[in-house]
Motif scaffolding. Structure first.
Motif, mmCIF file in Angstrom:
data_model
loop_
_atom_site.group_PDB
_atom_site.id
_atom_site.type_symbol
_atom_site.label_atom_id
_atom_site.label_comp_id
_atom_site.label_asym_id
_atom_site.label_seq_id
_atom_site.Cartn_x
_atom_site.Cartn_y
_atom_site.Cartn_z
ATOM 1 N N SER A 198 0.848 -1.198 0.000
ATOM 2 C CA SER A 198 0.000 0.000 0.000
ATOM 3 C C SER A 198 0.879 1.242 0.000
ATOM 4 O O SER A 198 2.112 1.154 0.066
ATOM 5 N N SER A 199 0.219 2.394 -0.046
ATOM 6 C CA SER A 199 0.942 3.665 0.086
ATOM 7 C C SER A 199 1.137 4.053 1.535
ATOM 8 O O SER A 199 2.003 4.867 1.850
ATOM 9 N N LYS A 200 0.345 3.496 2.439
ATOM 10 C CA LYS A 200 0.498 3.771 3.867
ATOM 11 C C LYS A 200 -0.283 2.737 4.667
ATOM 12 O O LYS A 200 -1.258 2.163 4.173
ATOM 13 N N PRO A 201 0.141 2.485 5.910
ATOM 14 C CA PRO A 201 -0.643 1.597 6.773
ATOM 15 C C PRO A 201 -1.943 2.272 7.200
ATOM 16 O O PRO A 201 -2.115 3.482 6.987
ATOM 17 N N PRO A 202 -2.860 1.539 7.787
ATOM 18 C CA PRO A 202 -4.137 2.156 8.180
ATOM 19 C C PRO A 202 -4.014 3.188 9.285
ATOM 20 O O PRO A 202 -4.936 3.968 9.518
ATOM 21 N N ILE A 203 -2.883 3.213 9.999
ATOM 22 C CA ILE A 203 -2.662 4.226 11.025
ATOM 23 C C ILE A 203 -1.225 4.716 10.902
ATOM 24 O O ILE A 203 -0.307 3.953 10.618
ATOM 25 N N GLY A 204 -1.044 6.026 11.076
ATOM 26 C CA GLY A 204 0.283 6.596 10.931
ATOM 27 C C GLY A 204 0.564 6.981 9.491
ATOM 28 O O GLY A 204 -0.234 6.751 8.581
ATOM 29 N N GLY A 205 1.738 7.569 9.271
ATOM 30 C CA GLY A 205 2.103 7.987 7.929
ATOM 31 C C GLY A 205 1.455 9.302 7.548
ATOM 32 O O GLY A 205 0.649 9.880 8.291
ATOM 33 N N THR A 206 1.807 9.798 6.382
ATOM 34 C CA THR A 206 1.284 11.074 5.889
ATOM 35 C C THR A 206 -0.097 10.882 5.263
ATOM 36 O O THR A 206 -0.304 9.976 4.468
ATOM 37 N N ILE A 207 -1.026 11.738 5.651
ATOM 38 C CA ILE A 207 -2.386 11.684 5.114
ATOM 39 C C ILE A 207 -2.507 12.704 3.990
ATOM 40 O O ILE A 207 -2.276 13.902 4.185
ATOM 41 N N ASN A 208 -2.848 12.224 2.794
ATOM 42 C CA ASN A 208 -3.049 13.096 1.635
ATOM 43 C C ASN A 208 -4.537 13.152 1.297
ATOM 44 O O ASN A 208 -5.221 12.127 1.288
ATOM 45 N N THR A 209 -5.034 14.353 1.026
ATOM 46 C CA THR A 209 -6.453 14.527 0.707
ATOM 47 C C THR A 209 -6.597 15.179 -0.669
ATOM 48 O O THR A 209 -5.740 15.955 -1.096
ATOM 49 N N TYR A 210 -7.707 14.856 -1.330
ATOM 50 C CA TYR A 210 -7.997 15.416 -2.653
ATOM 51 C C TYR A 210 -9.491 15.737 -2.741
ATOM 52 O O TYR A 210 -10.323 15.063 -2.120
ATOM 53 N N PRO A 211 -9.840 16.742 -3.548
ATOM 54 C CA PRO A 211 -11.262 17.000 -3.808
ATOM 55 C C PRO A 211 -11.834 15.884 -4.672
ATOM 56 O O PRO A 211 -11.108 15.239 -5.439
ATOM 57 N N ILE A 212 -13.106 15.646 -4.541
ATOM 58 C CA ILE A 212 -13.742 14.579 -5.332
ATOM 59 C C ILE A 212 -15.036 15.102 -5.955
ATOM 60 O O ILE A 212 -15.676 16.022 -5.440
ATOM 61 N N ARG A 213 -15.380 14.496 -7.082
ATOM 62 C CA ARG A 213 -16.664 14.772 -7.735
ATOM 63 C C ARG A 213 -17.430 13.459 -7.817
ATOM 64 O O ARG A 213 -16.899 12.448 -8.286
ATOM 65 N N PHE A 214 -18.679 13.458 -7.365
ATOM 66 C CA PHE A 214 -19.479 12.234 -7.316
ATOM 67 C C PHE A 214 -20.475 12.195 -8.460
ATOM 68 O O PHE A 214 -21.256 13.150 -8.672
ATOM 69 N N ALA A 215 -20.457 11.069 -9.200
ATOM 70 C CA ALA A 215 -21.429 10.791 -10.269
ATOM 71 C C ALA A 215 -21.557 11.988 -11.214
ATOM 72 O O ALA A 215 -20.557 12.519 -11.689
ATOM 73 N N ASP A 216 -22.791 12.418 -11.440
ATOM 74 C CA ASP A 216 -23.007 13.511 -12.385
ATOM 75 C C ASP A 216 -23.297 14.838 -11.686
ATOM 76 O O ASP A 216 -23.886 15.746 -12.271
ATOM 77 N N ARG A 217 -22.895 14.951 -10.419
ATOM 78 C CA ARG A 217 -23.099 16.226 -9.728
ATOM 79 C C ARG A 217 -22.244 17.305 -10.389
ATOM 80 O O ARG A 217 -21.102 17.053 -10.783
ATOM 81 N N PRO A 218 -22.774 18.522 -10.511
ATOM 82 C CA PRO A 218 -22.090 19.548 -11.323
ATOM 83 C C PRO A 218 -20.820 20.106 -10.693
ATOM 84 O O PRO A 218 -19.973 20.644 -11.407
ATOM 85 N N THR A 219 -20.675 20.016 -9.391
ATOM 86 C CA THR A 219 -19.493 20.588 -8.732
ATOM 87 C C THR A 219 -18.847 19.542 -7.824
ATOM 88 O O THR A 219 -19.447 18.510 -7.496
ATOM 89 N N VAL A 220 -17.621 19.845 -7.417
ATOM 90 C CA VAL A 220 -16.935 18.962 -6.473
ATOM 91 C C VAL A 220 -17.613 19.078 -5.111
ATOM 92 O O VAL A 220 -18.309 20.059 -4.813
ATOM 93 N N GLU A 221 -17.413 18.066 -4.291
ATOM 94 C CA GLU A 221 -18.013 18.065 -2.956
ATOM 95 C C GLU A 221 -17.329 19.121 -2.075
ATOM 96 O O GLU A 221 -16.160 19.448 -2.278
ATOM 97 N N PRO A 222 -18.040 19.667 -1.087
ATOM 98 C CA PRO A 222 -17.473 20.730 -0.236
ATOM 99 C C PRO A 222 -16.538 20.182 0.854
ATOM 100 O O PRO A 222 -16.514 20.693 1.966
#
Length: 808
Positions: free
Chosen positions: A509-533
């Protein structure tokens, strides 16, 4: 002459009462020693990074995250620094810092030279893993914070790419006594650096961990962990933006302009990220963003020290008034030959000051002896020093204790009537204020109960965190780093590991389930017009990852066993935040993530939540997918027992596959424990305070028991003469102290209930503060108290009544 005579008389008095002096010295020394340790500890934390000349004008930008609740990050998007320079030219200086974690550093041999892409065997002789000492920095960083340059300067040493500056400590570590300037390093077998400057070693009281500084321009040629430097949507905690303000007051101006700045530069993330200003002088103790210790914890430690000192003063008062019963004739004679009440009072204050001064000397020895243990407990380099400030603190202790502890007993002694004393009248009849001494003991018992109950609550909370179901398995799980030398290598590596007796399963994996660096990204779900808040945590994992760690599959299927991204797994929190009540409702829906290249894939499954950052923080919305090119961790499940022998064979295999790297292993149970190191540290402090408070309180109880038994000598003798048993006499005193304990419990209960519930409420998951914890605290203090009372009252009950009536 009079002062010299008073001092000699005080010394002589103390020599005649060695037991009294010893007991008071020990109790005061314990309290003052704890106060001195706490003073050193608090002073060290309050001094962190205050040595910078412009500390009051230096701030750092941090991020408030609005995702599955409110959370906080030390990081900032990488484009913020250049954008600030453009939009706010009134700022004196702005500098970006991109910290690096667990980087492999290889050192050029004396004879070898590094050539781009041609690392020949024998040229790199020494290998080191730098956990958090390396960072890419802009030159203006050294205009903002003070570093002592031994060779070079920011403008000359860090303007060009592939240039590096090291501290003297790292230079000795890498090159010994040789001149480091012009020598070469290689990072992660890819980035070749030339040493162009040398810095003095960092002081202990700093939160800045970096000692290997690489020019920021190097990032134009070596990607920032695969993220473009103009990426506004992602945040990494080690990415920092430092600002030097024109004046300390302009911090408000900067804070007010951050929202318009954010709206102009990247309005899409405005609902998810909110930039905040963190002054350098506050970052070590600031709530939510502290890099050292929360400020409220330092305040609590100061209060603990004050309570211990107050407890010792109560002891002294009780011991001194008990001792006054034996000094009645001495004071009577002094009054007859001309000593005034004022002179007797000041004479006792001199005695108190001498005892306190002796206790300070013992306290210094105790504090010095315990300081190494404190450093080990807290992993804090608290210095041993006795400078002008420390001596001022100790002098203040002497004055404060002399005033608090000596005033009341001094008035009691000065109030003796010589005629009654010399005629054989009982001096205890002249010692008024028994209700006051009882009130003091009640306060002391309440403090002890609060400390003991706090210990019980914190111990149960820590045990709960370590034993509760975290949503994944950590027992017998070990994580190793891996490096991409082609997917085939990792496949063969897995097979060889599984052939080792004792290795039961392997996952990447890129990281274990606990510890390590947490990286976050914006996501868009299905056909919703904008990314989630909000943003989701992204993790790369193989098809074995979920069953390997025992994470529950709630709906759909596992990740497919393939090389590239073909589908996503969401956790239950992500499903709820998308607005669905059932995991099945999202299966088959499309999800888009700007992970390097934009990925649009179906959701193939939903897994149960697990606590990525321990139980202190909320579960974050998480998406998992497979991408073998991003694997950086190998996870092993080991058979029970023989761990050392198994890991020795694992290391031998690992070193064959990754000979240019440094072997390391991470045990996930230790990672879990380290998540609660701060609370464990607080627990140790409260444990120490409870032990010292009980020890001091025992001495104080002894003083009150002595006073009460002396005051009731005739009553005890008469009761024994008319047939009262020893048990009945002992019960007279136990009953009184039982009442004192009940009152103390009534006073302590609401206070400790409120305080501990406040402490527990700081955490996302915590125990309930149940009445049995209060009951156990009461029981422990009651047993200690009544045993102390029992020992002395039993001796008084066994005294010959005829002798007692004759001498009373």
């Amino acid at each position: 002459m009079i002062r010299t005579t008073g001092l000699r008389y005080a010394l002589g008095t103390l020599r005649r009462h060695p037991a009294y002096v010893a007991l008071n010295t020990v109790s005061l020394a314990l309290a003052i020693g704890c106060c001195l340790l706490l003073f050193w500890y608090i002073r060290f934390h309050l001094s962190v990074d205050r040595y910078h000349r412009q500390a009051d004008r230096v701030v750092r930008l941090v991020t408030e995250l609005h995702m599955s609740g409110l959370s906080y990050s030390q990081g900032i998007p990488t484009p913020v620094g250049p954008a600030l320079r453009q939009d706010m030219p009134w700022l004196t200086a702005v500098a970006m810092v991109v910290g690096q974690e667990y980087r492999l550093i290889q050192v050029e041999s004396r004879a070898g030279q590094l050539h781009a892409g041609q690392l020949r065997a024998g040229q790199l002789t020494n290998k080191f893993t730098e956990a958090r000492t390396m960072a890419y920095v802009e030159p203006d960083y050294f205009r903002i914070l003070d570093y002592s340059w031994l060779v070079g300067s920011p403008d000359s040493s860090l303007r060009q790419p592939f240039a590096a500056v090291v501290t003297r400590r790292l230079a000795r570590k890498y090159f010994g006594t040789a001149n480091p300037i012009g020598r070469h390093l290689c990072m992660n077998n890819r980035l070749e650096l030339t040493i162009t400057g040398l810095l003095a070693d960092l002081p202990d009281n700093t939160d800045q961990p970096y000692e290997l500084f690489v020019s920021y321009k190097t990032l134009d040629f070596y990607a920032h962990n695969g993220t473009a430097l103009d990426q506004w949507a992602g945040i990494s905690s080690p990415t920092q933006c430092w600002v030097l303000l024109p004046t300390a007051e302009s911090v408000t101006r900067l804070a007010q302009q951050l929202v318009p700045f954010h709206r102009k530069r990247h309005p899409a993330s405005l609902d998810t990220y909110q930039y905040r200003v963190l002054p350098l002088t506050a970052q070590h103790t600031a709530p939510n963003y502290y890099t050292g210790i929360p400020g409220d914890v330092l305040l609590v430690l100061a209060v603990i020290g004050g309570l211990l000192l107050l407890t010792a003063c109560v002891n002294f008062i009780n011991m001194a008034t008990a001792q006054a019963l034996r000094r009645g004739r001495e004071i009577g004679v002094r009054r007859v030959i001309g000593a005034t009440r004022r002179r007797v009072f000041w004479q006792f204050l001199i005695e108190t000051a001498l005892i306190t001064s002796l206790a300070v000397g013992v306290a210094i020895v105790l504090a010095y002896s315990f300081l190494p243990i404190l450093r080990q407990w807290t992993q804090t380099p608290v210095p041993f020093r006795l400078d002008l400030i420390d001596w001022g603190f100790l002098l203040g202790m002497v004055v404060l204790v002399t005033g608090l502890a000596g005033t009341y007993p001094g008035l009691v002694l000065a109030g003796f009537k010589p005629v009654l004393v010399l005629n054989g009248q009982a001096t205890q009849q002249q010692i008024q204020g028994l209700p006051l001494r009882r009130l003091l003991i009640i306060g002391q018992l309440a403090i002890n109960m609060a400390f003991v109950t706090a210990v019980l609550v914190m111990n149960r909370q820590l045990s709960f965190w370590l034993q509760a179901d975290s949503g994944f398995y950590i027992d017998q799980r070990v994580t190793l780093p891996v490096y991409q030398n082609g997917n085939q290598n990792l496949a063969r590596f897995r097979q060889e590991l599984l052939q080792i007796d004792g290795v039961e399963a392997v996952s990447y994996s890129s990281k274990p389930p606990i510890g390590g660096t947490i990286n976050t990204y914006p996501i868009r779900f299905a056909d919703r017009p904008t990314v989630e808040p909000y943003q989701m945590v992204t993790m790369v994992a193989d098809s074995a990852y979920v069953p390997f760690f025992g994470i529950r599959l709630l709906a759909g299927r596992q990740l497919p066993d393939c090389d590239t991204v073909s589908g996503f797994l969401l956790n239950a929190t992500a499903v709820r935040m998308l607005g669905f009540s059932s995991p099945e409702q999202v299966i088959g829906k499309l999800l888009t993530i700007p992970y390097r290249d934009t990925l649009t894939r179906p959701i193939v499954g939903v897994v149960g939540d697990w606590w990525q950052e321990g139980f202190k923080k909320p579960v974050l919305p998480t998406v998992l997918f497979t991408n073998q090119n991003s694997f950086s961790n190998c996870h092993l499940r080991l058979a029970t027992g023989r761990k050392a022998a198994i890991m020795a064979r694992v290391q031998a295999v690992w070193e064959r596959y990754f000979p240019d790297n440094i072997y390391g292993e991470v045990h996930l149970d230790e990672v879990m424990t380290n998540f609660y190191a701060e609370e464990a540290e607080q627990f140790r402090f409260v444990q120490l305070a409870a032990g010292v408070a009980i020890a001091i309180g025992t001495v104080g109880l002894l003083g009150l028991v002595i006073f009460l038994t002396s005051r009731r000598t005739r009553e005890i003798a008469i009761r024994k003469a008319v047939g009262a048993s020893e048990g009945a006499i002992v019960w007279l005193f136990l009953r009184e102290f039982t009442l004192l304990l009940a009152v103390a419990f009534g006073l302590a209960t609401p206070l400790v209930w409120w305080l501990m519930n406040q402490w527990l409420s700081r955490y996302e998951t915590h125990i309930a503060f149940t009445p049995d914890l209060l009951g156990m605290g009461l029981l422990l203090v009651t047993v200690t108290t009544l045993l102390t009372v029992l020992v002395h009252t039993l001796r008084a009950a066994r005294t010959n009544p005829a002798r007692a009536l004759r001498t009373d």
